[in-house]
Design a protein around this motif. Structure first.
Motif, PDB file in Angstrom:
ATOM      1  N   ARG A  15      -2.792  16.437 -35.996  1.00 43.57           N
ATOM      2  CA  ARG A  15      -1.774  15.791 -35.158  1.00 43.57           C
ATOM      3  C   ARG A  15      -1.895  14.271 -35.220  1.00 43.57           C
ATOM      4  NH1 ARG A  15      -0.512  17.596 -28.991  1.00 43.57           N
ATOM      5  NH2 ARG A  15      -0.060  19.535 -30.131  1.00 43.57           N
ATOM      6  N   GLN A  23      -0.495  12.996 -38.530  1.00 44.24           N
ATOM      7  CA  GLN A  23       0.972  12.976 -38.521  1.00 44.24           C
ATOM      8  C   GLN A  23       1.503  11.793 -37.713  1.00 44.24           C
ATOM      9  OE1 GLN A  23       2.936  16.229 -36.384  1.00 44.24           O
ATOM     10  NE2 GLN A  23       4.423  16.397 -38.030  1.00 44.24           N
ATOM     11  N   GLN A  24       0.920  11.567 -36.532  1.00 42.62           N
ATOM     12  CA  GLN A  24       1.385  10.488 -35.663  1.00 42.62           C
ATOM     13  C   GLN A  24       1.149   9.120 -36.284  1.00 42.62           C
ATOM     14  OE1 GLN A  24      -0.702  11.314 -32.003  1.00 42.62           O
ATOM     15  NE2 GLN A  24       0.851  12.766 -31.289  1.00 42.62           N
ATOM     16  N   LYS A  25      -0.022   8.935 -36.866  1.00 38.37           N
ATOM     17  CA  LYS A  25      -0.348   7.628 -37.448  1.00 38.37           C
ATOM     18  C   LYS A  25       0.455   7.356 -38.714  1.00 38.37           C
ATOM     19  CE  LYS A  25      -4.905   7.329 -35.333  1.00 38.37           C
ATOM     20  NZ  LYS A  25      -4.604   6.145 -34.500  1.00 38.37           N
ATOM     21  N   GLN A  26       0.738   8.377 -39.500  1.00 37.05           N
ATOM     22  CA  GLN A  26       1.592   8.199 -40.672  1.00 37.05           C
ATOM     23  C   GLN A  26       2.999   7.795 -40.249  1.00 37.05           C
ATOM     24  OE1 GLN A  26       1.050  12.042 -42.495  1.00 37.05           O
ATOM     25  NE2 GLN A  26      -0.499  11.298 -43.943  1.00 37.05           N
ATOM     26  N   LYS A  27       3.486   8.404 -39.169  1.00 31.32           N
ATOM     27  CA  LYS A  27       4.811   8.060 -38.650  1.00 31.32           C
ATOM     28  C   LYS A  27       4.847   6.621 -38.158  1.00 31.32           C
ATOM     29  CE  LYS A  27       8.268   9.601 -35.289  1.00 31.32           C
ATOM     30  NZ  LYS A  27       8.588  10.604 -34.212  1.00 31.32           N
ATOM     31  N   VAL A  28       3.830   6.212 -37.410  1.00 29.87           N
ATOM     32  CA  VAL A  28       3.766   4.836 -36.904  1.00 29.87           C
ATOM     33  C   VAL A  28       3.701   3.844 -38.050  1.00 29.87           C
ATOM     34  CG1 VAL A  28       2.345   3.192 -35.614  1.00 29.87           C
ATOM     35  CG2 VAL A  28       2.734   5.473 -34.689  1.00 29.87           C
ATOM     36  N   GLY A  65       4.835   4.202 -41.115  1.00 27.23           N
ATOM     37  CA  GLY A  65       6.142   4.123 -41.756  1.00 27.23           C
ATOM     38  C   GLY A  65       7.119   3.282 -40.957  1.00 27.23           C
ATOM     39  N   GLN A  66       7.157   3.480 -39.634  1.00 27.74           N
ATOM     40  CA  GLN A  66       8.061   2.721 -38.773  1.00 27.74           C
ATOM     41  C   GLN A  66       7.688   1.245 -38.761  1.00 27.74           C
ATOM     42  OE1 GLN A  66       7.540   4.845 -35.099  1.00 27.74           O
ATOM     43  NE2 GLN A  66       9.241   6.266 -35.495  1.00 27.74           N
ATOM     44  N   GLU A  91       8.886  -0.403 -41.963  1.00 26.58           N
ATOM     45  CA  GLU A  91      10.346  -0.472 -42.049  1.00 26.58           C
ATOM     46  C   GLU A  91      10.920  -1.551 -41.146  1.00 26.58           C
ATOM     47  OE1 GLU A  91      12.162   3.251 -41.247  1.00 26.58           O
ATOM     48  OE2 GLU A  91      11.202   4.288 -42.921  1.00 26.58           O
TER      49      GLU A  91
END
Length: 262
Positions: free
Chosen positions: A218, A221-226, A228-229, A232
């Motif tokens: 988990r 997943q959360q750190k990869q999302k952060v 990426g954001q 960007e």
């Protein structure tokens, strides 16, 4: 029998059997009541810094007819507990920094106990560092997921093998970590030199604990999302934050490889 949450059941499970348990920051007194009712403890001392929680604890003690076996004490941390008076000391449901202060101020009492059962709610890595620096050996760990939150639980004992009260890093300790199952040092694998053990729990890693693995996936997943954001939408220098996230992801990947046995 009193109905404990998953978190408190895990704490009670690591407490095991004892003659006297002291519960620091007892709140409702659930842990002492449970351990005495289940005959895991002969007697208990329920302690809290505030009168309100002690009144609630007394109500539960009376409800189960345990007033002769469970004593309540107004106490800031371990201040009202004598060294050697309890063979198990429970400190659960507090921030890691507060728990560090309680153990540091009650150093003699904490070191005299046969076992500490500790459940830090925050700053877990720093708390494990503090234990190692203070000469405590982690002897058992558990982790539970309850209401969407992950709770690590630590059993430790004083082993006298720490590096003092200063902050610790394993690169400059000059000695092996005194952690491991059955009290044995963990020193044969590279990850056991410190950072991953400190961050995620030496015995949780050693035992490939399923809840820890769920937590790591988990977090990944959360750190990869952060990350990426962040990349960007960056409107300022993100170098420091990006490097921090990449270090965290590297640690998670290393821990998952270790747990998968590859």
């Amino acid at each position: 029998m009193i109905n404990l949450s998953k978190r408190l059941l895990s704490v009670a499970g690591l407490a095991g059997s004892c003659k006297t348990v002291a519960d620091v920051g007892t709140d409702h007194g659930y842990i002492p009541v449970h351990l005495v009712l289940s005959k895991k403890a002969e007697r208990a001392i329920a302690m809290d810094v505030n009168q309100g929680p002690l009144r609630r604890a007394k109500e539960h003690i009376l409800q189960y007819g345990l007033e002769k076996q469970i004593e309540t004490r107004l106490s800031d941390g371990c201040s009202e507990l004598r060294p050697g008076e309890a063979d198990v000391i429970v400190i659960a449901g507090m921030g890691g920094a507060l728990m560090q202060r309680i153990l540091a101020q009650g150093k003699e009492t904490a070191q005299s106990a046969g076992k500490l059962v500790l459940q830090p709610q925050s700053e877990v890595m720093a708390f494990r560092q503090f234990l190692a620096a203070g000469g405590y050996r982690i002897t058992a760990e558990d982790m539970v997921l309850e209401d969407g939150k992950y709770y690590p639980v630590i059993a430790a004992e004083y082993a006298g093998c720490g590096s003092g009260d200063s902050p610790v890093t394993w690169e400059n300790r000059g000695q092996e970590p005194c952690w491991g199952g059955n009290g044995m040092p963990l020193s044969k694998e590279p990850w056991q030199s410190g950072r991953l053990a400190c961050k995620f729990g030496p015995i949780l890693l050693e035992q490939h604990h399923p809840v820890l693995k769920q937590f790591l996936l988990r977090q990944q997943q959360q750190k990869q999302k952060v990350l990426g954001q962040l990349q960007e939408n960056a409107k300022q220098d993100i170098t420091g934050r990006r490097e921090e996230l990449l270090r965290d992801l590297d640690d998670i990947r290393e821990a998952l490889v270790l747990m998968d046995g590859r």
